[in-house]
Design an enzyme around this catalytic site. Structure first.
Site, PDB file in Angstrom:
ATOM      1  N   TRP A 197       0.863  -1.182   0.000  1.00 41.95           N
ATOM      2  CA  TRP A 197       0.000   0.000   0.000  1.00 41.95           C
ATOM      3  C   TRP A 197       0.901   1.236   0.000  1.00 41.95           C
ATOM      4  O   TRP A 197       1.843   1.310   0.781  1.00 41.95           O
ATOM      5  CB  TRP A 197      -0.882  -0.041   1.257  1.00 41.95           C
TER       6      TRP A 197
ATOM      7  N   ASP B 123      -0.598  -5.462   9.484  1.00 43.64           N
ATOM      8  CA  ASP B 123      -1.559  -4.436   9.078  1.00 43.64           C
ATOM      9  C   ASP B 123      -2.838  -5.172   8.692  1.00 43.64           C
ATOM     10  O   ASP B 123      -2.881  -5.899   7.702  1.00 43.64           O
ATOM     11  CB  ASP B 123      -0.999  -3.660   7.884  1.00 43.64           C
TER      12      ASP B 123
ATOM     13  N   LYS C  43     -13.159  -0.515   6.222  1.00 45.46           N
ATOM     14  CA  LYS C  43     -13.726  -1.327   5.138  1.00 45.46           C
ATOM     15  C   LYS C  43     -14.754  -2.314   5.668  1.00 45.46           C
ATOM     16  O   LYS C  43     -15.862  -2.400   5.158  1.00 45.46           O
ATOM     17  CB  LYS C  43     -12.621  -2.109   4.400  1.00 45.46           C
TER      18      LYS C  43
HETATM   19  C1  PLP Z   1      -3.158  -2.151   3.448  1.00 44.97           C
HETATM   20  C2  PLP Z   1      -3.822  -0.976   4.067  1.00 44.97           C
HETATM   21  N1  PLP Z   1      -3.485  -0.611   5.300  1.00 44.97           N
HETATM   22  C3  PLP Z   1      -4.055   0.415   5.922  1.00 44.97           C
HETATM   23  C4  PLP Z   1      -5.014   1.173   5.298  1.00 44.97           C
HETATM   24  C5  PLP Z   1      -5.559   2.321   6.081  1.00 44.97           C
HETATM   25  O1  PLP Z   1      -6.870   2.464   6.091  1.00 44.97           O
HETATM   26  P1  PLP Z   1      -7.644   3.497   7.017  1.00 44.97           P
HETATM   27  O2  PLP Z   1      -6.647   4.432   7.616  1.00 44.97           O
HETATM   28  O3  PLP Z   1      -8.583   4.185   6.115  1.00 44.97           O
HETATM   29  O4  PLP Z   1      -8.291   2.661   8.026  1.00 44.97           O
HETATM   30  C6  PLP Z   1      -5.412   0.847   4.000  1.00 44.97           C
HETATM   31  C7  PLP Z   1      -6.409   1.636   3.295  1.00 44.97           C
HETATM   32  O5  PLP Z   1      -6.514   1.691   2.112  1.00 44.97           O
HETATM   33  C8  PLP Z   1      -4.799  -0.259   3.378  1.00 44.97           C
HETATM   34  O6  PLP Z   1      -5.131  -0.628   2.138  1.00 44.97           O
END
Ligand code: PLP
Length: 405
Positions: free
Chosen positions: A134, A215, A251
């Site tokens: 990511w 993560d 999500k």
């Molecule tokens: C792999 C991964 N980690 C962390 C996140 C962080 O998401 P959020 O801060 O919106 O909860 C995302 C969001 O796209 C992600 O794809």
């Protein structure tokens, strides 16, 4: 008088969020945003889960949650329930009070707090992230003062896991280095290790004294089952060793805008976890002082009530199933058109995204000619697709791969 900021240059858009900025500017009626990371319905609308609406109703007149709000760490109940969600109901680590959990600002905030903690308290400043990963991982960890290196992950020739490369790279990492692992539904590739491969990764990480940092942004989206998607994390925690976990409810509960997440640090002993928690507070206090209460109350209302929890599981499974169906429809459409190339990876990949294999020129062509928006690495969000837009996307991919360059 000139502004003291007159010399500031225009910053580039974020590579992921910039996709939506560009999409919003496009006036075409057929435009399609496949950059979104959040779930969308068949109609392309954000989905507020039914169970989330119910939880919000229940919360309207409920003052009790304020009583159990811990300064800096947030809702105590939410933190406990989040640790249980990822580690399992009967996790010995939880029973033995070996887990320090802080409510943080969604997945990103949890990663950042974990990174700041490591930069301040851990002897090895190097973190290995998968290649690719990511896009925000590099920035989150670099900004916290860690040195980011990559380990092999994706093999473009097989469109699968480069398992040998992964083992070699982690095998060559310095003892103690931190290793970022996507708990499930690897973003952007949609390629996850098998359970047997996870076990080998675990053995390597433990034998070398590396520190795993999971993560978990898509629990439930990979298999449709919350427990199955947590299995890799649980394998690491079952061996009694240390482990960091960043969780996001953006999500799987559709709470993107509420910024609901948690950082858990699993320690080897309860007294250590207590001291870690005290230091986590010192990390968080100067960053944002305290996390917001509303979103975490929604999540814990759902997590603690068995009827609502079951309803959530059903809604989550339906979202995961719709994504699987989109994968199949896109694959079938490309196959029916005789689009050159092997597209079977589209149905084999796991989670919200598909790593199409389209290059940045092809992506630029699809945006210009077909008003289809995605990140330049060819990643498309299956959640941004619907049965009615699959033919348009298939036309665009077909044209992109068959056009003379
Ligand atoms: C792999 C991964 N980690 C962390 C996140 C962080 O998401 P959020 O801060 O919106 O909860 C995302 C969001 O796209 C992600 O794809």
């Amino acid at each position: 008088m000139d502004s003291v900021f007159a010399a500031i240059v225009q910053a580039p858009e974020d590579p992921i969020l910039g996709v939506t900025v560009a999409y919003n500017k496009d006036q075409s009626p057929v435009k399609l945003n496949l950059g979104v990371g959040a779930y969308r319905t068949e109609e392309g609308k954000p989905l507020v889960l039914n169970v989330v609406r119910k939880a919000e109703q229940l919360l309207v007149n409920d003052q009790s949650r304020v009583k159990e709000y811990l300064p800096i760490l947030g809702l105590a109940e939410f933190n406990k329930l989040s640790a249980k969600l990822i580690l399992g109901d009967d996790s010995p680590a939880i029973q033995e009070n070996r887990v320090a959990t802080a409510q943080c600002l969604s997945g990103t905030g949890s990663l950042r707090v974990g990174a700041e903690f490591l930069a301040k308290h851990y002897h090895e400043r190097t973190i290995y992230i998968p290649q690719p990963s990511w896009g925000n991982h590099l920035k989150v960890f670099t900004m916290a003062g860690l040195s980011v290196k990559t380990y092999s992950y994706y093999d473009p020739t097989t469109r699968g896991l480069n398992f040998q490369g992964l083992l070699e790279d982690l095998g060559a990492a310095p003892a103690g280095a931190v290793v970022l692992l996507h708990a499930c539904a690897h973003n952007p590739t949609g390629v996850d290790p098998t359970v047997e491969q996870w076990e080998q990764i675990r053995q390597l990480i433990r034998s070398k004294g590396l520190l795993p940092f999971f993560d978990s942004a898509y629990q439930g989206f990979a298999s449709g089952s919350l427990d199955a998607d947590a299995q890799p994390v649980r394998m690491f925690v079952a061996d009694g060793g240390e482990c960091f976990i960043a969780q996001s409810y953006a999500k799987n509960m559709g709470l993107y805008g509420e910024r609901v997440g948690a950082l858990s640090i699993v320690c080897k002993a309860a007294d250590v976890a207590g001291r870690v928690e005290s230091q986590l507070k010192l990390v968080i206090r100067p960053m944002y002082s305290n996390p917001p209460i509303h979103g975490a109350s929604i999540a814990s209302t759902i997590l603690k009530n068995s009827d609502m929890y079951n309803e959530w599981k059903i809604e989550l499974k339906a979202m995961a199933d719709r994504i699987i169906s989109m994968r199949k429809q896109l694959f079938d459409a490309l196959t029916a058109k005789g689009t050159p190339g092997d597209w079977s990876h589209i149905v084999k990949q796991i989670g919200m995204f598909t790593f199409t294999g389209l290059n940045s020129d092809q992506v630029a062509f699809m945006t210009k000619e077909y008003h289809i928006y995605m990140t330049s690495d060819g990643r498309i969000s299956m959640a941004g697709l619907s049965s009615s837009t699959v033919p348009h996307l298939a036309d665009a991919i077909h044209a992109a791969v068959t056009r003379a360059s």
